[in-house]
Design a protein around this motif. Structure first.
Motif, short mmCIF file in Angstrom:
data_model
loop_
_atom_site.label_atom_id
_atom_site.label_comp_id
_atom_site.label_asym_id
_atom_site.label_seq_id
_atom_site.Cartn_x
_atom_site.Cartn_y
_atom_site.Cartn_z
N GLU A 29 5.63 11.50 -2.77
CA GLU A 29 6.43 12.61 -2.03
C GLU A 29 7.88 12.29 -2.53
O GLU A 29 8.43 11.38 -2.26
N LEU A 30 8.24 13.35 -3.29
CA LEU A 30 9.56 13.28 -3.62
C LEU A 30 10.52 14.52 -3.04
O LEU A 30 10.33 15.43 -3.29
N LEU A 31 11.14 14.13 -1.96
CA LEU A 31 12.14 15.24 -1.12
C LEU A 31 13.59 14.69 -1.79
O LEU A 31 14.25 14.05 -0.72
N GLU A 53 24.72 12.63 -3.03
CA GLU A 53 25.77 13.68 -3.31
C GLU A 53 25.47 14.14 -4.85
O GLU A 53 25.95 15.18 -5.29
N ALA A 54 24.89 13.22 -5.52
CA ALA A 54 24.51 13.67 -7.07
C ALA A 54 23.01 13.47 -7.47
O ALA A 54 22.28 12.95 -6.73
N ARG A 55 22.78 13.97 -8.40
CA ARG A 55 21.50 13.92 -8.87
C ARG A 55 20.81 12.40 -9.47
O ARG A 55 21.67 11.74 -10.14
N LEU A 56 19.74 12.01 -8.92
CA LEU A 56 19.56 10.45 -8.83
C LEU A 56 18.77 10.35 -10.07
O LEU A 56 17.87 11.03 -10.68
N GLU A 57 18.92 9.27 -10.67
CA GLU A 57 18.07 8.54 -11.89
C GLU A 57 17.40 7.72 -11.51
O GLU A 57 17.75 6.58 -11.17
N LEU A 58 15.92 7.76 -11.60
CA LEU A 58 14.83 6.77 -11.03
C LEU A 58 14.46 5.94 -12.22
O LEU A 58 14.56 6.25 -13.33
N PRO A 59 14.07 4.55 -11.95
CA PRO A 59 13.81 3.64 -12.94
C PRO A 59 12.60 4.40 -13.94
O PRO A 59 11.84 4.71 -13.38
N ASN A 104 0.86 -1.18 -0.19
CA ASN A 104 -0.07 -0.05 0.00
C ASN A 104 0.92 1.39 0.07
O ASN A 104 0.57 2.26 -0.79
N LYS A 105 2.01 1.41 0.74
CA LYS A 105 2.88 2.42 0.80
C LYS A 105 4.19 1.87 1.04
O LYS A 105 4.39 1.14 1.74
N PHE A 106 5.09 2.64 0.23
CA PHE A 106 6.60 2.60 0.26
C PHE A 106 7.07 4.05 0.83
O PHE A 106 7.15 4.86 -0.04
N SER A 107 7.76 3.66 1.94
CA SER A 107 8.52 4.96 2.64
C SER A 107 9.89 4.64 3.01
O SER A 107 10.29 3.83 3.48
N LEU A 108 10.83 5.80 2.41
CA LEU A 108 12.28 5.64 2.55
C LEU A 108 12.72 7.06 2.98
O LEU A 108 12.58 7.78 2.08
N ARG A 109 13.26 7.07 4.19
CA ARG A 109 13.89 8.01 4.79
C ARG A 109 15.40 7.77 4.91
O ARG A 109 15.79 6.92 5.70
N CYS A 110 16.03 8.56 4.35
CA CYS A 110 17.74 8.52 4.51
C CYS A 110 18.59 9.77 4.42
O CYS A 110 18.41 10.42 3.42
N PHE A 111 19.48 9.72 5.67
CA PHE A 111 20.18 11.10 5.72
C PHE A 111 21.28 10.93 4.56
O PHE A 111 21.54 12.23 3.82
N LYS A 112 21.79 9.90 4.26
CA LYS A 112 22.87 10.02 3.20
C LYS A 112 22.81 8.53 2.57
O LYS A 112 23.15 7.53 3.21
N LEU A 113 22.29 8.50 1.12
CA LEU A 113 22.03 7.24 0.48
C LEU A 113 23.55 7.03 0.04
O LEU A 113 24.17 7.91 -0.92
N ARG A 114 23.97 5.70 0.18
CA ARG A 114 25.24 5.38 -0.32
C ARG A 114 25.33 4.24 -1.64
O ARG A 114 26.25 4.54 -2.36
N TYR A 115 24.30 3.66 -1.82
CA TYR A 115 24.21 2.75 -2.96
C TYR A 115 22.71 3.18 -3.67
O TYR A 115 21.83 2.28 -3.42
N PRO A 116 22.54 3.82 -4.41
CA PRO A 116 21.64 4.38 -5.63
C PRO A 116 20.86 3.14 -5.99
O PRO A 116 19.51 2.98 -6.40
N ALA A 117 21.82 2.13 -6.48
CA ALA A 117 21.05 0.93 -7.12
C ALA A 117 20.13 0.20 -6.33
O ALA A 117 19.04 -0.42 -6.83
N PHE A 118 20.25 0.32 -4.94
CA PHE A 118 19.42 -0.39 -4.09
C PHE A 118 18.03 0.33 -3.95
O PHE A 118 16.92 -0.16 -4.17
N LEU A 119 17.99 1.62 -4.32
CA LEU A 119 16.97 2.28 -4.33
C LEU A 119 16.10 2.14 -5.65
O LEU A 119 14.81 1.98 -5.36
N GLU A 125 6.83 7.26 -0.58
CA GLU A 125 7.45 8.55 -0.16
C GLU A 125 9.01 8.41 0.00
O GLU A 125 9.46 7.45 0.61
N LEU A 126 9.76 9.43 -0.69
CA LEU A 126 11.12 9.29 -0.57
C LEU A 126 11.73 10.47 -0.24
O LEU A 126 11.49 11.81 -0.56
N ASN A 127 12.38 10.50 0.99
CA ASN A 127 13.00 11.82 1.57
C ASN A 127 14.47 11.28 1.87
O ASN A 127 14.48 10.62 2.98
N LEU A 128 15.44 11.76 1.13
CA LEU A 128 16.68 11.20 1.32
C LEU A 128 17.70 12.21 0.52
O LEU A 128 17.24 12.93 -0.34
#
Length: 249
Positions: free
Chosen positions: A104-106, A85-91, A48-63, A79-82
């Motif tokens: 929600e895209l933060l 260091e670089a601009r992320l490319e989402l699938p 129903n809901k996928f929420s991920l909050r991370c102060f510093k993402l290390r492995y964008p492939a996991f995202l 909900e993505l709040n993370l």
């Protein structure tokens, strides 16, 4: 009670979901001991809901892997709040997901409009943070959402950048909240243009003298404008609506 009835009762008690009754802190502690691959759900379970909050993402492939899994499970809210260091490319499947309704895209991400010209086909509520927007892409992003009704934006401008004309265009939009943060000088020539003919509620909050242009604003639209400058506040509002939206605070 006979032995058979007792066995059946014990079997039903064993199926009781006691995990869901635990508090979030204990659940997170348990999950911290599990390898990532164990968290993959079976194909028969929807999310129903996928929420991920991370102060510093290390492995964008996991995202991207987690997002793809949630989309395959007919996710309705993301909900993505993370920070990365670089601009992320989402699938690509993220932009075309047909079950997604609330988003929600933060984060700082690369804006990609599908070749079909339709983005987030069933999202009606969007909360988004945009860093140093590109004029053409942001205009296309909102206009390509066919059922968007509620939009909340936090936009970051840099006063050293070339003049920005930030366009918000949507024929379906009913409620818009926007907060602009300008990094640099107090006075700026950046412009925000709003084209939403069906707008019913508009909330604007900023801490700089920014130029706003609103096309086709109906007299029945509820409008609140809050300006924060060097410790003082000035509010301009209609007689109907005078409350600063909670998300802006």
């Amino acid at each position: 009670m006979d032995r058979e009835s007792s066995r059946l009762k014990m079997g039903s008690e064993d199926k009781e979901d006691r995990i869901s009754g635990l508090c979030d802190s204990i659940l997170c502690h348990i999950l911290s001991f599990l390898p990532t691959k164990v968290l993959v759900l079976s194909h028969s379970v929807n999310i129903n809901k996928f929420s991920l909050r991370c102060f510093k993402l290390r492995y964008p492939a996991f995202l991207n892997s987690w997002l793809s899994t949630a989309i395959m499970r007919s996710v309705r809210e993301i909900e993505l709040n993370l920070y990365y260091e670089a601009r992320l490319e989402l699938p690509e499947c993220f932009y075309t997901c047909k079950t997604l309704e609330v988003l929600e895209l933060l984060l700082d991400f690369v804006t990609k409009i599908p070749s079909s010209g339709m983005c987030f086909p069933n999202v009606n509520i969007l909360f988004i943070e945009i860093l140093y927007p590109e004029n053409s892409l942001t205009e296309r992003l909102f206009s390509s959402c066919p059922v968007l009704e509620e939009l909340k934006i936090i936009a970051h401008f840099n006063d050293d950048d070339p003049l920005i004309k930030f366009v918000i265009f949507s024929s379906t939009l009913k409620r818009l909240g926007i907060r602009v943060i300008v990094e640099g000088l107090f006075d700026t020539q950046h412009n925000v243009m709003i084209r939403a003919p069906n707008l019913e509620c508009l909330d604007i909050q900023h801490d700089t003298l920014l130029s706003y242009t609103v096309d086709e604003l109906h007299s029945s639209c509820e409008v609140t404008i809050d300006i924060f400058c060097n410790g003082w506040e000035m509010s301009l509002a209609s007689d109907i609506h005078t409350t600063v939206p909670e998300w802006c605070r």
